[in-house]
Design a protein around this motif. Sequence first.
Motif, short mmCIF file in Angstrom:
data_model
loop_
_atom_site.label_atom_id
_atom_site.label_comp_id
_atom_site.label_asym_id
_atom_site.label_seq_id
_atom_site.Cartn_x
_atom_site.Cartn_y
_atom_site.Cartn_z
N UNK A 124 0.83 -1.22 0.00
CA UNK A 124 0.00 0.00 0.00
C UNK A 124 0.86 1.27 0.00
N UNK A 125 0.34 2.32 -0.58
CA UNK A 125 1.03 3.61 -0.60
C UNK A 125 1.23 4.08 0.84
N UNK A 126 2.49 4.30 1.27
CA UNK A 126 2.74 4.70 2.66
C UNK A 126 1.98 5.96 3.07
N UNK A 127 1.78 6.88 2.14
CA UNK A 127 1.10 8.12 2.50
C UNK A 127 -0.40 7.91 2.71
N UNK A 128 -0.97 6.92 2.01
CA UNK A 128 -2.37 6.58 2.25
C UNK A 128 -2.52 5.85 3.59
N UNK A 129 -1.55 5.00 3.91
CA UNK A 129 -1.56 4.33 5.22
C UNK A 129 -1.45 5.37 6.33
N UNK A 130 -0.55 6.30 6.16
CA UNK A 130 -0.33 7.35 7.16
C UNK A 130 -1.60 8.18 7.39
N UNK A 131 -2.35 8.43 6.33
CA UNK A 131 -3.53 9.28 6.44
C UNK A 131 -4.56 8.70 7.40
N UNK A 132 -4.55 7.38 7.60
CA UNK A 132 -5.55 6.75 8.48
C UNK A 132 -5.36 7.13 9.95
N UNK A 133 -4.19 7.65 10.30
CA UNK A 133 -3.95 8.05 11.70
C UNK A 133 -3.51 9.51 11.81
N UNK A 134 -3.82 10.31 10.78
CA UNK A 134 -3.37 11.71 10.78
C UNK A 134 -3.99 12.52 11.92
N UNK A 135 -5.12 12.05 12.47
CA UNK A 135 -5.78 12.77 13.56
C UNK A 135 -5.20 12.43 14.93
N UNK A 136 -4.28 11.48 14.99
CA UNK A 136 -3.64 11.13 16.26
C UNK A 136 -2.46 12.06 16.50
N UNK A 137 -2.73 13.19 17.13
CA UNK A 137 -1.67 14.17 17.43
C UNK A 137 -1.64 14.45 18.92
N UNK A 138 -0.50 14.88 19.40
CA UNK A 138 -0.40 15.21 20.83
C UNK A 138 -1.16 16.50 21.14
N UNK A 139 -1.29 17.38 20.16
CA UNK A 139 -2.06 18.61 20.39
C UNK A 139 -3.53 18.28 20.64
N UNK A 140 -4.10 17.41 19.79
CA UNK A 140 -5.49 16.99 20.01
C UNK A 140 -5.64 16.28 21.34
N UNK A 141 -4.68 15.41 21.64
CA UNK A 141 -4.70 14.68 22.90
C UNK A 141 -4.70 15.63 24.09
N UNK A 142 -3.85 16.67 24.03
CA UNK A 142 -3.77 17.64 25.13
C UNK A 142 -5.04 18.48 25.23
N UNK A 143 -5.60 18.86 24.09
CA UNK A 143 -6.84 19.66 24.11
C UNK A 143 -7.97 18.87 24.78
N UNK A 144 -8.10 17.60 24.45
CA UNK A 144 -9.16 16.77 25.03
C UNK A 144 -8.92 16.56 26.52
N UNK A 145 -7.66 16.37 26.90
CA UNK A 145 -7.34 16.17 28.31
C UNK A 145 -7.63 17.44 29.11
N UNK A 146 -7.32 18.59 28.54
CA UNK A 146 -7.59 19.86 29.21
C UNK A 146 -9.09 20.04 29.44
N UNK A 147 -9.88 19.71 28.42
CA UNK A 147 -11.33 19.84 28.57
C UNK A 147 -11.85 18.88 29.66
N UNK A 148 -11.30 17.69 29.70
CA UNK A 148 -11.70 16.70 30.71
C UNK A 148 -11.42 17.24 32.11
N UNK A 149 -10.21 17.73 32.34
CA UNK A 149 -9.86 18.25 33.66
C UNK A 149 -10.69 19.49 34.00
N UNK A 150 -10.92 20.35 33.02
CA UNK A 150 -11.71 21.57 33.27
C UNK A 150 -13.13 21.20 33.69
#
Length: 387
Positions: A356-382
């Motif tokens: 499979x095209x590596x860039x197409x494989x990569x796209x399946x997890x493009x939303x897994x970022x530490x920024x998103x993770x931190x934003x969700x965690x901040x909302x949880x704690x708030x």
Amino acid sequence: MRILTLATLFPNAARPNFGIFVERQTAALADRDDVEIVVVSPQAVPPWPLSRHPRYRAIAALPRHEHWRGVDVHRPRFPHIPGIGAHLQPQLMVRAIWPLIDRLNRERRFDLIDAEFFYPDGPAAREIARRLGLPYSVKARGADIHHWGHDSRTRTAVQTAGRDAAGLLAVSAAMKQDMIALGMPADRIMVHYTGCDQQRFAPQDGTALRAELGITGPMIITVGALIARKRQHLAIEALTTLPGATLVLAGTGEEERAYRQLAARLGVADRVILAGALQHDDLPRWLAAADVMVLPSKSEGLANAWVESLACGTPIVICDAGGAGELLTDPMAGRITEPEPAALAQAMAEMIALKPDPHLVRKTVSHFTWQRNADELHRHFARLLGG
């Protein structure tokens, strides 16, 4: 928002890869202007003469307090008897770390306690929160629920910590269901997916590494501790029906000797490379060089190795554990298969042939970022703090 993060699962100089995902999550949240985090990472040390073991000597050499990659980290020691004292860990931990936490809280009051693993961190956080009169949150990651949540000696402590928490986090929707099955309140559990450094974990040319390793055919890699729960022996057995393929085991653990012997007995030792514990920053080039990553674990929450492999453009072959079905939604990204050598071999052969095209494989997890993770965690704690 001043947070006390209690994390037995946290990297240090003796074990730089241990719980590195907790470090990355914590660092991403601490980067916010309205957040201050103090990490207390208790270190289990057995009594003499077991304390003379090289592993524990390395722990004894760790600084009690340091700024670790931008995070304020305390590493108090607590006593532990390996193999027989697991059910005593929360009490022993609290007894050892309470003076430090009491002092830190008197210097400047905490708002919330964040436990980053369910056992022993969760029960310890419950007791410390009770003493300080604070809310606490606990995150479930995998073995902390699947093992400690079902062990007769520790199950009640895990269940009580979950029921009394102001909020709970689960690394996958499947993990949330496992927590509910233990009697934890569904309305307090938020699914909180891991992050991934999308700049570091990305497709790259693996020709040089493959040449360095002497690999001319397909390259298969498995990433994780060499322990029974990860079931890497199935990948070694599958190799017997994948002629010309080489399997790289990235990790160390108690099963290493048995895996060497298995590879020799099956006649594939010349196609099995035990690479040891790779530095996390070096892992992307190994993942990107492989044709497929295999991890036939018996249990997982949502393995970081799955996400990191896909981010590198390398498809995965895994078993139906934890959040496997939540992650693998595109057949271009890999296969979920039965935990049997023949099934694993067939799935790996399919992905190797598919290329499979590596860039197409990569796209399946493009939303897994530490920024998103931190934003969700901040909302949880708030939310827990009424914000």
